[in-house]
Enzyme design. Structure first.
Site, PDB file in Angstrom:
ATOM      1  N   LEU A 294      40.709  37.209  42.071  1.00 22.12           N
ATOM      2  CA  LEU A 294      38.998  36.767  42.228  1.00 22.12           C
ATOM      3  C   LEU A 294      38.471  36.869  40.864  1.00 22.12           C
ATOM      4  CD1 LEU A 294      38.174  38.382  45.615  1.00 22.12           C
ATOM      5  CD2 LEU A 294      39.070  36.218  45.102  1.00 22.12           C
ATOM      6  N   ASP A 295      37.650  36.076  40.508  1.00 21.89           N
ATOM      7  CA  ASP A 295      36.868  36.338  39.256  1.00 21.89           C
ATOM      8  C   ASP A 295      36.263  37.587  39.422  1.00 21.89           C
ATOM      9  OD1 ASP A 295      37.486  33.861  38.547  1.00 21.89           O
ATOM     10  OD2 ASP A 295      35.758  32.926  39.338  1.00 21.89           O
ATOM     11  N   LYS A 296      35.884  38.011  38.266  1.00 25.26           N
ATOM     12  CA  LYS A 296      35.162  39.510  38.186  1.00 25.26           C
ATOM     13  C   LYS A 296      33.754  39.622  39.009  1.00 25.26           C
ATOM     14  CE  LYS A 296      32.514  42.347  34.751  1.00 25.26           C
ATOM     15  NZ  LYS A 296      32.059  42.548  33.474  1.00 25.26           N
TER      16      LYS A 296
END
Length: 340
Positions: free
Chosen positions: A162-164
């Site tokens: 998942l993106d940050k």
């Protein structure tokens, strides 16, 4: 019995590099043995599994520089196919990336755990995997501290990211067999991943919209992805289903279903249809309704357990900032019960 890949010793053998004199840089000569799971792989890929703290591109450079040997033979071709039982040495220079693969105790929100896998609920702001600018304090570091077996797996068992600034559910393997199975399942679209998003502008048109647009690197900004024409640019097919949950004068609340898993896929596809996500400044969004990070939450994860065959379904309610944004818009009161 399946032959397992091995790193014979983790104790580094260091020496000064001879490159115009004493550089003060240490070299670690690490023995390796190819196991059954690596049989038939390219040399660079096999070493990437045996030495996961280094990137594959860096290992390719080492191979081409003559830093990998098998007996008295120097292996200089990254595409060289390896066989189970083959052994050799690789000379490794320390990098920030290699030094990032250390256990760091942190409070991981574990939703489910068994001997084969775990599911965690990642908060926004937490990086999944070490990368430039974020070599420590990642999910990977936390997994290494949480589970001693994680050190034996490539990427500590992480099979998707998942993106940050995206919150929500992730599945992580705890054994190599499970990891291989989950990777195959994700590639075969046998893992259902649904997200919730808050996007700019009121929704118009049908409540369900299928977006199929190939995604590749944006030629005008290499930090971004974009919907591309595969006849003229490189990219990969991508498919997202957007379902309207509620719409207001300020924007819309969406359920997003991934059918493929491209980088920034939901963010790119939402922006491409005129609904960039709140606070997603990379793709045209702006902070709104109190959201200071992209308004995206991995809400539902469903798949067949690769070992037991049991059907697993997990949901995670959106976090506090997402809820506060819904309240600021005055939505969520008449929403389906399963999304909150």
């Amino acid at each position: 019995m399946e032959q397992q890949a091995q790193i014979i010793s983790t104790d580094p053998v260091t020496e000064d590099l001879e490159d115009g004199g004493d550089t003060g840089v240490d070299v670690e000569r690490r023995p390796w043995i190819i196991g059954t799971p690596q049989h038939g792989l390219r040399l660079d890929r096999a070493l990437g599994e045996l030495v996961p703290e280094f990137s594959r591109s860096y290992l390719q450079q080492l191979i081409e520089a003559g830093a990998v040997t098998q007996g008295s033979t120097v292996l200089r071709k990254p595409a060289h196919k390896v066989r189970a039982g083959e052994a050799g040495l690789i000379e490794l220079r320390p990098t920030p990336q290699s030094q990032a693969f250390v256990p760091e105790a942190m409070a991981l929100d574990i939703v489910h755990q068994d001997e084969h896998l775990l599911v965690l609920n990642k908060p926004a702001g937490l990086v999944v995997h070490p990368a430039p600018g974020n070599w420590r304090g990642t999910v990977l570091n936390g997994l290494l501290a949480h589970d001693t077996k994680a050190a034996q797996l490539p990427r500590a068992g992480i099979v998707h990211r998942l993106d940050k600034d995206t919150s929500g559910l992730m599945v992580v393997a705890r054994t190599r067999t499970t990891m291989d199975a989950l990777v195959r399942m994700i590639a075969a679209r046998e893992v259902s991943r649904q997200y919730q998003a808050l996007a700019h502008k009121p929704w118009s048109g049908p409540a369900r919209r299928e977006v199929q647009g190939a995604i590749g690197r944006d030629p005008r900004n290499r930090l971004r992805m974009a919907v591309v024409d595969l006849a003229h640019q490189s990219g990969k097919p991508a498919h997202t289903t957007f379902d309207l949950l509620q719409s207001t004068a300020q924007g819309c609340w969406l359920r997003c279903t991934l059918h493929t898993g491209r980088t920034h896929q939901i963010r790119v596809h939402a922006a491409s249809i005129g609904h960039p996500l709140l606070a997603d400044t990379l793709y045209g969004g702006q902070p709104a309704a109190g959201m200071a990070r992209q308004a995206l939450h991995a809400w539902r994860l469903a798949f067949t357990h690769p070992v037991s065959g049991r059907e697993l379904v997990f949901t995670a309610p959106p976090p506090a900032d997402f809820h506060a944004a819904l309240q600021a818009w005055g939505v969520g009161y008449n929403a389906p019960q399963d999304v909150l």
